[in-house]
Design an enzyme around this catalytic site. Structure first.
Site, PDB file in Angstrom:
ATOM      1  N   GLU A  40       0.759  -1.128  -0.062  1.00  0.00           N
ATOM      2  CA  GLU A  40      -0.096  -0.023   0.019  1.00  0.00           C
ATOM      3  C   GLU A  40       1.069   1.139  -0.049  1.00  0.00           C
ATOM      4  OE1 GLU A  40      -1.408   3.319   2.242  1.00  0.00           O
ATOM      5  OE2 GLU A  40      -0.768   1.815   3.419  1.00  0.00           O
ATOM      6  N   ASP A  44       0.872   3.715  -3.122  1.00  0.00           N
ATOM      7  CA  ASP A  44       0.475   5.271  -2.952  1.00  0.00           C
ATOM      8  C   ASP A  44       1.336   5.946  -3.791  1.00  0.00           C
ATOM      9  OD1 ASP A  44      -0.889   7.783  -1.574  1.00  0.00           O
ATOM     10  OD2 ASP A  44       1.194   7.585  -1.087  1.00  0.00           O
ATOM     11  N   ASP A 113      -6.760   1.205   0.878  1.00  0.00           N
ATOM     12  CA  ASP A 113      -5.718   0.437   1.127  1.00  0.00           C
ATOM     13  C   ASP A 113      -5.428  -0.733   0.351  1.00  0.00           C
ATOM     14  OD1 ASP A 113      -4.816   2.434   3.074  1.00  0.00           O
ATOM     15  OD2 ASP A 113      -5.084   1.032   4.958  1.00  0.00           O
ATOM     16  N   GLU A 116      -4.524   0.661  -3.285  1.00  0.00           N
ATOM     17  CA  GLU A 116      -3.280   0.919  -3.522  1.00  0.00           C
ATOM     18  C   GLU A 116      -2.223  -0.035  -3.420  1.00  0.00           C
ATOM     19  OE1 GLU A 116      -3.311   5.370  -1.939  1.00  0.00           O
ATOM     20  OE2 GLU A 116      -3.030   3.797  -0.461  1.00  0.00           O
TER      21      GLU A 116
END
Length: 224
Positions: A40, A44, A113, A116
């Site tokens: 995650e 991102d 989450d 990502e």
């Protein structure tokens, strides 16, 4: 607890290393270290680079301030959570029975989450081109709609009131029902001397957003 998946393909991409997909779909409640958190973190950054590039390509003459507003709308938690739900990513999330009972799968932060993490896993498995192609396919339609579409309803309602020098909206919780693992909140959005609207959701934030959307639609005449 869901069994560890032998799944190799998700959203049209087949992983060369299925363990990366498994890691991206493993909630921290199930594993102390082999879970989606590190992916995650990576996803991102990959998402940010891809979306920023998309925006520069699509709006070559636009100022940095507006580009930044578009960017924020496209990578915000609500947008990522909606993507997770619409693509079914969160449906494949593996977690403990306790976390399932607590409604972890329905939490926006968890859903975001997972989105990502899957992007991070794609990046490690197939490189930036693979992750970028996935992002371009699913984020480009959102990008064309403009930043206001992705602005949360509470913010839109607040800005509508500010533009008319009206009192700011406020929210009251009218009821909380249902079991602890799947509560239902009833929230009322109010703009003094203008009106109110009531909505329900499985989280306070969700109910507030729905109530704000309903009230804004009434105030702007979109709902007769």
């Amino acid at each position: 607890m869901r069994p560890m998946s032998n799944q190799k393909t998700i959203v049209g991409y087949t992983f060369k290393s299925p363990s990366l997909l498994e890691e991206a779909l493993t909630h921290p409640s199930l594993s102390g270290s082999h879970n989606y958190q590190r992916l995650e973190f990576l996803g991102d950054r990959v998402l940010g680079l891809s979306v920023a590039t998309l925006l520069l390509e699509a709006f070559p003459g636009e100022a940095e301030g507006k580009l930044n507003r578009r960017f924020t709308a496209l990578v915000r938690r609500e947008t990522l959570a909606e993507m997770s739900r619409s693509l079914g990513l969160v449906d494949d999330l593996m977690l403990t029975p306790g976390a399932e009972t607590e409604g972890t799968r329905t939490k926006e932060a968890v859903q975001a989450d997972v989105t990502e993490a899957v992007i991070g896993a794609m990046y490690l498995d197939g490189g930036f081109e693979v992750a970028d192609a996935f992002i371009r396919k699913h984020w480009a339609p959102l990008m064309k709609e403009g930043p206001s579409v992705h602005k949360d309803h509470k913010t839109q309602l607040q800005e509508w009131c500010q533009a008319r020098s009206l009192p700011l909206p406020y929210y009251k919780m009218l009821d909380r029902s249902g079991p602890d693992h799947s509560p239902v909140f009833t929230i009322q959005a109010i703009v003094e001397n203008k009106g109110s609207a009531t909505a329900q959701g499985n989280a306070k934030r969700q109910a507030e957003q729905a109530a704000a959307a309903d009230l804004l639609a009434t105030l702007t005449g979109e709902r007769k």
